[in-house]
Design an enzyme around this catalytic site. Structure first.
Site, short mmCIF file in Angstrom:
data_model
loop_
_atom_site.label_atom_id
_atom_site.label_comp_id
_atom_site.label_asym_id
_atom_site.label_seq_id
_atom_site.Cartn_x
_atom_site.Cartn_y
_atom_site.Cartn_z
N CYS A 332 0.84 0.25 7.49
CA CYS A 332 1.30 1.15 8.54
C CYS A 332 0.12 1.90 9.15
O CYS A 332 -0.71 1.30 9.83
CB CYS A 332 2.38 2.08 8.00
SG CYS A 332 3.40 2.84 9.30
N HIS A 428 6.30 -1.54 5.09
CA HIS A 428 6.33 -0.79 3.84
C HIS A 428 7.21 -1.55 2.83
O HIS A 428 8.12 -2.29 3.20
CB HIS A 428 6.95 0.59 4.04
CG HIS A 428 6.12 1.53 4.83
ND1 HIS A 428 5.00 2.14 4.32
CD2 HIS A 428 6.25 1.99 6.10
CE1 HIS A 428 4.48 2.95 5.23
NE2 HIS A 428 5.21 2.86 6.33
#
Length: 486
Positions: A332, A428
């Site tokens: 991310c 994630h």
């Protein structure tokens, strides 16, 4: 509507874990139970099936309850992104920024929306277990409160107060909370739990009785330090469990502790690997040269944390690691940092501006107002994985021929360098998938057990529930929740 609320004498007394364990214990008894936290403050969040986000602790509690994640489980989520401001999430969606100037007024206005979520959840199950935030003893924050007594009184939910004996002073903490509360607030508390006891509980018999005498509340039990808790994800605090050098015969994975680190539970599955040591590198310490893999984690303020990374000299460590042929994984915000630049022209994270990235991948990121929130699955390194996306910004410029993953939607994700040493992804949670974790560790010469991390957490919840059944009067707690308690 049956409900029970656990509040604490302070933060980190174990409320989140106790709620998760009670959810699992009551679910195992055949009850339909759901977790609820009116207001949470955390940069660790999970994506729900209805396309929003909630605190990671409520996701764990939902797993304990064997329930699907829903935004009603955490209607108000505050995600700190600067020293005095937080991103405000209401019913799973971004609603702006909350700062010191508008904190109390905005919070007070959210009570009706909190109660809407509470009523919807209550209609779906036999029992809702509620977690408070911080402590009701913070009476300077009582006006406009929606997290503790403000909610408990509005929803008429009985409260059990949790004290942490491991930090010391539990008698004073419980009795002191009773002393400072407004009488009507104190009347909502129907009992107490002493948590995190080490040693022989019989040694605390007199102390337990003193708490009951000083407060007028009944005790529901003394919970020992349960080993299963260590196998559950931490909600807010990065725990420095390991040193900065690997144990004999183990491979070191290093992760710099950025000030606004987010969703650091991405690393939890690596901690279960027999051949791996995970080191969270605190400010002021270099990233060890002996690390085989550096993980750049998520962040709530990518540009600010990129600047901090440089201030610490970690960029020098990372680039030297890369020159030595070391592996790097950016997740991310960490993926964004691996590129050439990160720009915030609209001031999403703070003042408008831009910053140079590490330049290890050939892409540029522009932050924007739209937040990507979705559960995903796909294939990477020839292995299947499940995960979720949670980010603001779009990344462009990486060659389409080198994506890290192909999602089941047909969309590529992330980038992998030609030598496979640098990987960036927006996904994630992908390391929880045993096959993908095994494939990644194989890239650095580590043999993985490839156990499914979700199954390990589920087993830990069962063990936690068994411990609570042994040490708490759950029948009495259930009677209190149903309105039959005293």
């Amino acid at each position: 509507m049956a409900g029970l609320m656990l509040q604490g004498t302070g933060s980190d007394v174990g409320k989140s874990v106790l709620v998760a364990g009670l959810c699992r214990a009551l679910s195992s008894r055949g009850l339909s139970v759901l977790p609820f936290k009116p207001q949470n403050m955390s940069n660790n969040a999970a994506v729900t099936a209805d396309g929003g986000e909630i605190g990671r602790a409520q996701a764990l509690q939902a797993l304990g309850a064997r329930a699907e994640l829903h935004t009603d489980m955490n209607p108000v989520l505050l995600k700190p992104q600067a020293d005095r401001t937080s991103q405000l999430i209401v019913h799973g969606k971004v609603r702006g920024t909350l700062g010191s100037a508008n904190f109390r007024e905005t919070r007070r206005s959210l009570l009706n929306e909190v109660l809407e979520s509470w009523h919807r959840l209550s209609q779906r199950c036999d029992l809702v277990i509620v977690e408070g935030a911080g402590s009701p003893a913070e009476i300077n924050l009582r006006a406009g409160d929606i997290a503790n007594m403000g909610f408990a009184r509005a929803a008429d939910v009985p409260v059990v107060l949790v004290g942490d004996i491991d930090r010391g002073g539990v008698i004073a903490a419980l009795a002191g909370t009773r002393a400072v509360l407004d009488p009507e607030d104190a009347a909502m508390i129907r009992g107490f739990i002493v948590n995190k006891f080490r040693g022989d509980p019989a040694l605390f018999t007199d102390g337990y009785a003193m708490i009951a005498e000083l407060t007028g509340w009944r005790g529901f039990g003394v919970v020992p330090w349960l080993p299963a808790v260590a196998r559950l994800p931490s909600e807010d605090a990065v725990v420095l469990e390991r040193g900065l050098s690997p144990s004999a015969g183990r491979t070191l994975v290093a992760c710099p502790m950025l000030p606004r680190i987010a969703n650091f539970d991405d690393l939890d599955p690596l901690k279960t690997e027999d051949g791996v040591d995970v080191a969270m590198i605190p400010p002021g310490k270099p990233i060890p040269a002996g690390a085989a893999l550096i993980v750049l984690p998520g962040s709530k303020a990518t540009i600010a944390d990129m600047a901090f990374l440089r201030e610490q000299g970690w960029d020098i460590d990372i680039l030297a690691h890369h020159r030595r042929g070391g592996a790097i994984l950016g997740i991310c915000a960490g993926y964004q940092m691996l590129g050439r630049t990160i720009a915030d022209p609209m001031g999403i994270e703070g003042a408008p501006g831009s910053i140079a990235g590490l330049g290890l991948l050939d892409h540029e990121t522009v932050l924007g107002p739209q937040k990507a929130l979705r559960q995903v699955s796909g294939t990477a390194l020839a292995a299947r994985f499940d995960g979720y996306e949670m980010h603001m910004g779009e990344t462009h410029g990486a060659p389409a021929s080198r994506p890290f993953a192909l999602l089941d939607s047909g969309r590529p994700d992330g980038t992998m360098s030609n030598d496979r040493k640098v990987i960036g992804t927006y996904c994630h949670g992908l390391l929880a998938s045993g096959g993908l974790r095994r494939a990644l560790l194989a890239e650095i010469g580590v043999r993985s057990h490839a156990r499914d991390h979700g199954a390990l957490v589920d087993a830990a919840l069962d063990e936690l529930a068994a411990g609570l059944e042994q040490h708490l009067d759950i029948d009495a707690l259930l009677a209190l929740a149903r309105g039959a308690g005293t």
